[in-house]
Design an enzyme around this catalytic site. Structure first.
Site, PDB file in Angstrom:
ATOM      1  N   GLU A   1       0.820  -1.211   0.000  1.00  0.00           N
ATOM      2  CA  GLU A   1       0.000   0.000   0.000  1.00  0.00           C
ATOM      3  C   GLU A   1       0.854   1.262   0.000  1.00  0.00           C
ATOM      4  O   GLU A   1       0.639   2.175   0.799  1.00  0.00           O
ATOM      5  CB  GLU A   1      -0.957  -0.009   1.197  1.00  0.00           C
ATOM      6  CG  GLU A   1      -1.891  -1.211   1.188  1.00  0.00           C
ATOM      7  CD  GLU A   1      -3.003  -1.174   2.236  1.00  0.00           C
ATOM      8  OE1 GLU A   1      -2.805  -0.582   3.305  1.00  0.00           O
ATOM      9  OE2 GLU A   1      -4.064  -1.745   1.945  1.00  0.00           O
TER      10      GLU A   1
ATOM     11  N   ASP B   1      -8.331  -9.050   4.086  1.00  0.00           N
ATOM     12  CA  ASP B   1      -8.099  -7.879   4.928  1.00  0.00           C
ATOM     13  C   ASP B   1      -9.144  -7.769   6.029  1.00  0.00           C
ATOM     14  O   ASP B   1     -10.002  -6.874   5.969  1.00  0.00           O
ATOM     15  CB  ASP B   1      -8.121  -6.611   4.066  1.00  0.00           C
ATOM     16  CG  ASP B   1      -7.667  -5.393   4.838  1.00  0.00           C
ATOM     17  OD1 ASP B   1      -7.178  -5.558   5.973  1.00  0.00           O
ATOM     18  OD2 ASP B   1      -7.806  -4.277   4.312  1.00  0.00           O
TER      19      ASP B   1
ATOM     20  N   GLU C   1     -12.676  -2.185  12.102  1.00  0.00           N
ATOM     21  CA  GLU C   1     -12.649  -1.475  10.819  1.00  0.00           C
ATOM     22  C   GLU C   1     -13.779  -1.912   9.890  1.00  0.00           C
ATOM     23  O   GLU C   1     -14.434  -1.086   9.264  1.00  0.00           O
ATOM     24  CB  GLU C   1     -11.293  -1.713  10.143  1.00  0.00           C
ATOM     25  CG  GLU C   1     -11.223  -1.144   8.742  1.00  0.00           C
ATOM     26  CD  GLU C   1      -9.854  -1.322   8.086  1.00  0.00           C
ATOM     27  OE1 GLU C   1      -8.943  -1.896   8.707  1.00  0.00           O
ATOM     28  OE2 GLU C   1      -9.711  -0.869   6.941  1.00  0.00           O
TER      29      GLU C   1
END
Ligand code: GCW
Length: 704
Positions: free
Chosen positions: A270, A343, A371
């Site tokens: 990322e 993820d 998240e």
């Protein structure tokens, strides 16, 4: 048993316990339900370590007669283990070290809160299963927290090292009480500045507070630090000047913090810099840091969360990248993989690395912060999800090769923290349970999720079964319900924002034609030549990802018999149907209904479960203080409403592509698809919308 004179003396204490108030509770005391015991004076003929002082001060809260005994001659308890015996009416904590006594003290207080009666001959012996029981904070130097939903960072970098907040000790104590013994203070998307001397002095101040509680400090480091703060030309790990820079830095750190734990690194992932920038491997990168830390006993934790470098399917990439590196890492490197290969989605199979990698010690990274599970607005008790992965059999060495055993080889289990500077630490009062459960499972992965929930409820609210039983059931049902109403059957990553806030449904974004979104999600590579390309998106006829042998072949990353089980819809666990299979809307499922009917039934069932939560909470009102009662009730109502938001958004969107009728028994949507598509919250990585703002947005999306 050798009973030292010193400890006989220490069993007698003068001290003050702290009264517990039954009135409004701001949640700040967590499951401990008391402030740090103060004004405890010890009578001892020998100097008392800070750790022992903590143990003894805490024991003043025990209502039973007690004593401690440090037995250095024992060799079965290790640095952190303890034994409890009740003899002649006295509860005795026995350990080889002061740390063991401290853990024993917290054990007893937990038992007391849960109603255990210490009868004569009561015995217990505990040794933690993992060596490193670690929190990963994704906290930035500017005070923000990536994926943090409970305010700003508890680390007050601006005031450190001069001002040392009392919260650091409270944090340390809470962690010690559940066995957490390591913490990475800063975000894996690390600022190079973290390693500047001025900041290291601040880190030292924190480490000094955490040390007596048995907690070692680690830092995330930016791989380009030698360039950015060291002013070198590059950060090529094979250049001597780069290696020398890391060695000097390590020396500087250990001068300040002699028990510093080591570095956590997110490299070539990322957008982060890494060894691949110089044509080097992850092993080259990790080893240069490992060599620098080695003389001091430090470790490098190298993350396996890499994707996007090569045109392969994203969930396959970590294994493909790291398998060729087996045997190439120094012995003080641990590679840290997330629980699943994508993820932290609500439902993923375990990461294939745990079954395939043999010669690299692997740590597991769990996400405590929610998240992808409703952030601090939803009650999601994550212990059930973590147990599922820890108990998964990888068949690496035949049946019984669980993920829990695999990570015992490295001894490291990490959880991305959900802690912020809110008064109650986690904003949603039930998010405290996830911090708690993480610590308990890191100590003993064999514990049952419901047993941990009951412990937590008993300590945090009341041990009355009329409260504990229904609320525990609600917690246990929460992740299964969220999976159903958000992303049933192994559907993944259909959030309303991709790089941003990950809040709310947005299945329409992950479609062909939305290349940038598809690429970020990288559910499949955007490379046209990759087999199975573009099999994720919803079409008139199908939905799902074909990761079977005929598709992308991802099932082959799992050992036999899993590979064949996952490959065949008839044997694939229902929760992974859409993870491994691309299904026709009208296809008959092993359950007898069509896929479309089954999928809608999942959304419906999840929403129905969430709809029961406010009522369950109202039925236990008498057991809860008004402050936490209201906070939880408001959020449970929102959760029930959001479950309908997810259900309606997904069903309406899929209907818009498959043109099928709503199956029988499914509650008709109350929201309007076009209006739902317009809902948008600020798109940043540390944002959870306020309940009132979500409610307002949903009011505006109702059908007229
Ligand atoms: O889960 C994703 C998050 C990023 C995070 C990244 C990672 C720290 O959306 O915010 O970055 O994973 O784990 O590195």
């Amino acid at each position: 048993m050798a009973n030292t004179a010193r400890n006989a003396a220490l069993g007698l204490l003068l001290g003050a316990t702290v009264a517990i108030s039954a009135a409004a509770d701001d949640g700040s005391k967590l499951w401990l339900q008391s402030a740090i015991p103060q004004n405890v004076s010890l009578q001892s003929d020998k100097p008392v370590s800070e750790t022992l002082h903590i143990a003894l001060s805490e024991l003043t809260r025990l209502k039973h007669k007690w004593g401690v005994m440090q037995d250095k001659h024992r060799n079965d308890l290790g640095k952190e283990g303890f034994e409890i015996r009740v003899m002649d009416g006295t509860v005795k904590v026995i350990a080889e070290t002061d740390l063991g006594l401290m853990y024993g003290a917290y054990y007893l207080l937990r038992q007391q809160a849960c109603g255990t009666v210490f009868t004569e001959n009561f015995r217990a012996k505990e040794i933690p299963y993992y060596k490193y029981r670690m929190l990963n904070h994704w906290d930035n130097l500017d005070g923000t927290i990536e994926r943090g939903y409970a305010g700003n960072s508890i680390w007050k970098w601006d005031e450190l090292p001069g001002t040392v907040s009392p919260r650091y000790a409270e944090y340390a104590r809470a962690n010690a009480s559940i066995g957490i013994n390591a913490t990475v203070l800063n975000n894996v998307n690390a600022s190079p500045k973290m390693l500047e001397t001025a900041n290291l002095e601040k880190v030292k101040a924190i480490a000094d507070v955490l040390r007596p509680y048995g907690i070692r400090v680690f830092l995330s480091v930016n791989f380009a630090s030698p360039m950015v703060i060291g002013k070198l030309k590059d950060a090529d790990p094979l250049k001597p000047e780069v290696a020398a820079w890391w060695k000097d830095k390590a020396k500087e750190i250990y001068n300040l913090i002699p028990d510093f734990g080591g570095f956590l690194v997110k490299a070539n992932s990322e957008g982060q810099p890494g060894p691949c920038d110089y044509g080097r491997t992850h092993a080259d990168g990790a080893n240069v840091l490992a060599d620098a830390l080695k003389p001091y006993g430090g470790v490098v934790i190298w993350r396996a969360f890499v994707y996007g470098q090569k045109p392969q399917e994203r969930v396959q990439q970590a294994l493909l990248e790291f398998q060729p590196l087996e045997g190439k890492f120094r012995d003080n490197v641990i590679v840290q993989a997330k629980n699943g290969p994508l993820d932290f989605q609500p439902c993923e199979p375990f990461h294939p690395m745990f079954g395939k990698i043999r010669n690299i010690p692997l740590a597991i990274e769990l996400q405590i912060t929610q998240e992808y599970l409703g952030q601090s607005n939803h009650l999601a008790y994550l212990a059930t999800l973590w147990k599922e992965v820890l108990d998964s059999d990888t068949y690496q060495n035949g049946p019984g090769s669980t993920v829990a055993k695999k990570i015992h080889e490295s001894g490291m289990i990490a959880g991305v923290a959900n802690i912020g500077d809110d008064v109650n630490w986690t904003r949603h009062p039930f998010a405290q349970a996830n911090w708690y459960a993480f610590g308990r499972l890191a100590w003993n992965p064999d514990l049952k999720a419901d047993a941990i929930a009951k412990e937590w409820l008993s300590q945090t609210f009341t041990s009355n079964p009329a409260f504990v039983d229904p609320v525990c059931d609600m917690m246990m049902s929460s992740v299964p319900a969220i999976r159903q109403y958000m992303m049933p059957l192994g559907l993944a990553h259909i959030f309303a924002s991709t790089l941003g806030n990950h809040y709310g449904p947005g299945p329409w974004l992950y479609q062909t034609g939305n290349e940038s979104f598809l690429k970020y999600a990288s559910l499949l590579s955007t490379n046209e030549n990759v087999p199975g390309r573009k099999v994720f998106d919803a079409t008139e006829t199908e939905l799902g990802a074909d990761r079977t042998k005929k598709g992308t072949g991802t099932v082959m990353q799992y050992n036999s018999p899993l590979c064949d089980q996952y490959n065949d819809l008839k044997t694939c666990p229902e929760r992974y149907w859409l993870w491994f299979h691309r299904l026709g809307w009208k296809q008959k499922m092993p359950t007898g209904d069509t896929f479309w009917e089954h999928l809608c039934g999942q959304f419906e069932s999840g929403a129905k479960t969430a709809a029961t939560y406010p009522g369950i909470w109202e039925s236990v009102k008498m057991y809860v203080d008004p402050e936490r009662y209201d906070l939880v009730l408001g959020r449970l109502k929102l959760q029930a409403r959001e479950a309908v938001w997810w259900k309606d958004a997904c069903i309406l969107f899929y209907q818009s592509v498959n043109h099928l009728d709503l199956p029988k028994g499914i509650t008709p949507p109350i929201y309007d698809l076009a209006k739902l598509k317009r809902i948008s919250f600020p798109s940043n990585v540390h944002f959870c919308p306020k309940p009132e703002d979500v409610n307002k947005a949903l009011d505006g999306a109702l059908k007229k």
